[in-house]
Write a protein that holds these residues in place. Structure first.
Motif: not given
Ligand code: KG4
Ligand code: ZN
Length: 333
Positions: A113, A116, A147, A149, A155, A157
């Protein structure tokens, strides 16, 4: 809000002070790469010992660079996984101790995370902050994941590697060819002098959804050298290997962005420092009409600023972690 963030999931000891999730007041990164080079890879026991040696100095430097005292910090954040457990517990416990002593909120952050959130930090001009929903390709030494977002902290995957991570493939190929450590930056540099079309290495699982596989590509490089000997022009070999990795990453990302009908694509993780990947993703995204967000090089590899940004958005959502939060080496997003 000013957050002190600490990141020690692998072989970088890092501390940062981040304001409101976007402005970096400081970002200190102490790399251990010199200590692991002679082993050709990260030695977990060495990594955790080195973190212990430098953590206090790194945190103090981050506070000094930000010109802020501990008392003025609003919250303390740290990575709690995934990563090497002996490394994670150093930064995690240091952060928890500060939060406990100062009676400040503590936020445990997932390392992926965090990667990102490198896309939300200020050196990336505001206009380039990705809009939700966006597709993020997270590529590092330990992870290769696509991912979706959907929002801050939300999120899905879409796919992940079934064997080696992309960075691991770079590192293993470089080790096999004996050209230096860590392999990613070495191959990136050497590839600039090579022909990426010289050898047609396989692009695995291109038509099979969003999962990746890189171990066959690594074996293809090994087999090529066993069959033909070390090529006279080594840059041709590494450039061809790099191009195969980049083609797989870029085309799967573009496919995901098209299928999910997003406007934005973001890149994250150590391998996103790769010059060819940055170039090709930008070009393909433009051709296909997507906006693209790529963090500056120092925010692609492990750093605490990205953890501070992720922590800010977690706090904004009302999240706070307990001081008994433990390190989770296999944590998923
Ligand atoms: O994100 P990161 O710093 O640590 C992990 O979370 O794994 O990523 C480290 C990985 C290593 O495998 C390294 O070889 C790779 O990122 N890397 C690169 C480049 N710079 C770092 N790979 C390809 N090209 C680069 N320029
Ligand atoms: Zn990382």
């Amino acid at each position: 809000m000013q957050i002190l963030a600490i990141e020690t999931s692998c072989d970088e000891t890092s501390a940062a002070v981040v304001e409101n999730g976007s402005k970096i007041l400081s970002n200190v990164v102490a790399s251990q790469v010199e200590f692991h080079r002679k082993y050709g890879g990260i030695v977990p026991e060495v990594a955790s010992r080195k973190h212990i040696e430098v953590i206090a100095a790194v945190v103090n430097q981050a506070l000094a660079d930000a010109k802020i005292s501990l008392k003025k910090i609003d919250a303390v954040a740290a990575t709690y996984g995934p990563g090497l457990v002996g490394s994670l517990i150093v930064g995690l416990n240091y952060a928890k101790a500060i939060a406990y002593a100062l009676k400040k909120p503590f936020i445990a952050v997932n390392h992926i995370e965090g990667h990102i959130y490198a896309n939300f930090l200020v050196p990336n001009p505001k206009s380039l902050v990705p809009e939700f929903p966006f597709v993020c390709l997270v590529v590092s030494g330990g992870h290769t994941q696509l991912i979706l977002v959907k929002d801050h902290g939300k999120y899905e995957t879409l796919g992940r590697t079934r064997d080696d991570a992309a960075g691991e493939a770079f590192d293993k190929v470089a080790r096999f060819l004996n050209i230096g450590y860590p392999g990613g930056p070495v191959i990136d540099e050497m590839s600039k002098k090579g022909d990426p079309k010289a050898i047609d290495f396989p692009r695995a699982m291109m038509d099979e959804g969003y999962d990746f596989s890189f171990s066959g590509l690594k074996t293809a490089v090994v087999n090529y050298v066993k069959r033909n000997g070390m090529p006279k022009k080594l840059p041709d070999l590494v450039a061809s290997f790099q191009q195969a990795v980049v083609d797989i990453l870029v085309e799967k990302t573009i496919k995901a962005a098209k299928d999910k009908k997003v406007k934005w694509i973001a890149l994250a993780g150590g391998v996103s420092a790769n010059s060819r990947l940055r170039e090709d993703l930008k070009r393909r995204a433009k051709e296909e009409g997507f906006e693209v967000s790529i963090p500056p090089l120092n925010l692609c590899t492990d750093n605490a600023a990205m953890i501070g940004s992720a922590a800010y958005y977690l706090i904004k959502k009302g999240k706070k972690s307990n001081l008994d939060t433990e390190a989770v080496s296999t944590l998923r997003i």
